[in-house]
Write a protein that holds these residues in place. Sequence first.
Motif, PDB file in Angstrom:
ATOM      1  N   ARG A   1       0.847  -1.199   0.000  1.00  0.00           N
ATOM      2  CA  ARG A   1       0.000   0.000   0.000  1.00  0.00           C
ATOM      3  C   ARG A   1       0.886   1.254   0.000  1.00  0.00           C
ATOM      4  NH1 ARG A   1      -3.273   0.524   4.620  1.00  0.00           N
ATOM      5  NH2 ARG A   1      -1.652  -0.586   5.763  1.00  0.00           N
ATOM      6  N   TYR A   2       0.452   2.251  -0.787  1.00  0.00           N
ATOM      7  CA  TYR A   2       1.238   3.466  -0.978  1.00  0.00           C
ATOM      8  C   TYR A   2       0.348   4.703  -0.930  1.00  0.00           C
ATOM      9  CZ  TYR A   2       4.946   0.377  -2.596  1.00  0.00           C
ATOM     10  OH  TYR A   2       5.894  -0.604  -2.664  1.00  0.00           O
ATOM     11  N   ARG A   3       0.966   5.824  -0.576  1.00  0.00           N
ATOM     12  CA  ARG A   3       0.339   7.143  -0.700  1.00  0.00           C
ATOM     13  C   ARG A   3       0.907   7.811  -1.946  1.00  0.00           C
ATOM     14  NH1 ARG A   3       2.248  10.475   2.299  1.00  0.00           N
ATOM     15  NH2 ARG A   3       3.812   9.268   3.445  1.00  0.00           N
ATOM     16  N   LEU A   4       0.047   8.142  -2.881  1.00  0.00           N
ATOM     17  CA  LEU A   4       0.455   8.926  -4.039  1.00  0.00           C
ATOM     18  C   LEU A   4       0.244  10.398  -3.751  1.00  0.00           C
ATOM     19  CD1 LEU A   4      -0.940   7.152  -7.248  1.00  0.00           C
ATOM     20  CD2 LEU A   4       1.329   6.949  -6.203  1.00  0.00           C
ATOM     21  N   SER A   5       1.156  11.220  -4.207  1.00  0.00           N
ATOM     22  CA  SER A   5       0.987  12.673  -4.102  1.00  0.00           C
ATOM     23  C   SER A   5       1.389  13.311  -5.418  1.00  0.00           C
ATOM     24  CB  SER A   5       1.823  13.247  -2.954  1.00  0.00           C
ATOM     25  OG  SER A   5       3.212  13.072  -3.203  1.00  0.00           O
ATOM     26  N   ALA A   6       0.786  14.470  -5.707  1.00  0.00           N
ATOM     27  CA  ALA A   6       1.103  15.240  -6.912  1.00  0.00           C
ATOM     28  C   ALA A   6       1.432  16.661  -6.495  1.00  0.00           C
ATOM     29  CB  ALA A   6      -0.065  15.226  -7.884  1.00  0.00           C
ATOM     30  N   ARG A   7       2.520  17.202  -7.019  1.00  0.00           N
ATOM     31  CA  ARG A   7       2.941  18.567  -6.686  1.00  0.00           C
ATOM     32  C   ARG A   7       3.288  19.323  -7.962  1.00  0.00           C
ATOM     33  NH1 ARG A   7       3.840  19.647  -1.389  1.00  0.00           N
ATOM     34  NH2 ARG A   7       3.701  17.843   0.015  1.00  0.00           N
ATOM     35  N   ASP A   8       3.067  20.654  -7.912  1.00  0.00           N
ATOM     36  CA  ASP A   8       3.415  21.478  -9.061  1.00  0.00           C
ATOM     37  C   ASP A   8       4.824  22.018  -8.896  1.00  0.00           C
ATOM     38  OD1 ASP A   8       3.277  23.586  -7.250  1.00  0.00           O
ATOM     39  OD2 ASP A   8       1.433  24.437  -8.088  1.00  0.00           O
ATOM     40  N   ARG A   9       5.247  22.880  -9.829  1.00  0.00           N
ATOM     41  CA  ARG A   9       6.638  23.321  -9.804  1.00  0.00           C
ATOM     42  C   ARG A   9       6.938  24.305  -8.682  1.00  0.00           C
ATOM     43  NH1 ARG A   9       8.117  25.805 -15.551  1.00  0.00           N
ATOM     44  NH2 ARG A   9       6.266  25.033 -16.581  1.00  0.00           N
ATOM     45  N   SER A  10       5.933  24.792  -7.975  1.00  0.00           N
ATOM     46  CA  SER A  10       6.186  25.584  -6.771  1.00  0.00           C
ATOM     47  C   SER A  10       6.092  24.722  -5.517  1.00  0.00           C
ATOM     48  CB  SER A  10       5.193  26.751  -6.685  1.00  0.00           C
ATOM     49  OG  SER A  10       3.863  26.271  -6.554  1.00  0.00           O
ATOM     50  N   ASP A  11       6.020  23.417  -5.680  1.00  0.00           N
ATOM     51  CA  ASP A  11       5.946  22.428  -4.608  1.00  0.00           C
ATOM     52  C   ASP A  11       4.601  22.451  -3.875  1.00  0.00           C
ATOM     53  OD1 ASP A  11       7.404  20.261  -3.505  1.00  0.00           O
ATOM     54  OD2 ASP A  11       7.697  21.383  -1.656  1.00  0.00           O
TER      55      ASP A  11
END
Length: 483
Positions: free
Chosen positions: A432-442
Amino acid sequence: MGARRHMLWPFSGRCVRRSLQSARVAAIGLCAAWILGACATQPAAWQPSPAQWQAEQIAAMNRAQAIMDRAQRQRGLLAQYAVMRHAYFAHHGRAFHVIFGQYLSWYQTFLGNYIGAERSFSYAELPSSRDAPSPLDGARWHAVPALDAIAALARTRRAVFFNENHSAPITRTLTVALLARLRAEGYDTFAAETLYHSDSAALMRRGYATAASGFYTEEPIEAELVRTALQLGYRVIAYEAATSAHRHAREREEAANLYRRAFAGHPDARLVVDAGFAHIKKRGVYLGGHSMAEDFMRISGIDPLAVEQTMLFGHLRAADNQPIWSAVMRALHPTQPIVFETRHGKPWSLRPGAYDVSVFFPPQLLQRGRPTWLGLWGLRDPYQVEDSLCMQHFPCLIEARPVGEGHDAIPSDRLVLRCAGEIRQLWLRPGRYRLSARDRSDRLLGQARIEVRPQPAPRGGTPPRLQRSSHCTLPGWRILRGR
């Protein structure tokens, strides 16, 4: 894109100069050759003198370090990479591109862009008079899976030293896969060149690497190497020189640190070491003196198994491949790392005396633009990701961390989605994993929980030279060619 660089090294092994001026990250620069002809792409029209070439390289190293320091002040990897990438194309000069190309490649590996990293920094693995005859010559040698052979060779040793190419994480993958085999053989201590001693105690308590743990541990395969060692119950130690020592003085200090931290209070320890390039060579002049491994042998009386992994893998340009590697691939078509040995178990080494055994990695294949060696030779499975977490913000950094680890953990894998509709795949162990998405400003764009289930080993793939260009067009990021 900029010209591809090929480095020819005038001394035995490639050299990295490290300054531990920052507790956050090591400042690392390439010890490029101080002689005319060090860069094989120098045009013939004008050749600088050795003194001029040395001065150019010193200036380039200082500029490269200043740029990386500026990049590290940015928040988040995407912003840091943007600074690095802009500087690469904004500055000119042969010496700068040779040296800074390596810096840029490290950041590309951090972002999971392994093909881009090779485009930024690679070198031709040229034949040498020190090379052994090909194992294909005659009937003495036969190929065996490296996982089985190295575990067997390590059975009677007290230490195993693996090397790696910091810009080519394929050279870390077999080490990860072997940790469980070696643990079963009684190995109980793991040391990595990249680790900071200042984080050692906290690292053992946490069970995973963070930005405070080391420099190359920002790359997910290197972090997985550390994570795996901790999960298997290894005692994990750092041995990097704590002073500004360089060349042989650094090797000597590293060897002393390694021996003391591995065996003081643990006289029966059995040691696995991950180090860069020729730091593990057992014989021959290195940086004007001895290598870390040779100094370690002198002070400890221990003869480690030295496993060479940086010379026999495929490059994007066929002309850059070691000729013996190319011949073996044509003859045997392996799909996993192999070594050669006699029927009595004696291993073949490309550089006898310096290394005990040489690993042949199979040719790279890509699935959805990423190398299949990210599967770690059967430990991990592909997991398809799309752009839904990105909320129409691109580029978008996707990261996967095991459930139970903190948000500060270096992820098990990460990649960049560059435009809407792009489909890529992470490579993860079942769990099991946590996925995260971030933009170029973090800025955090989205999160999700996933479960990766075991699946049949993926087959096939596309050679990098046949990979189709992405449909993404992201201004300023030169996405189409992998940079």
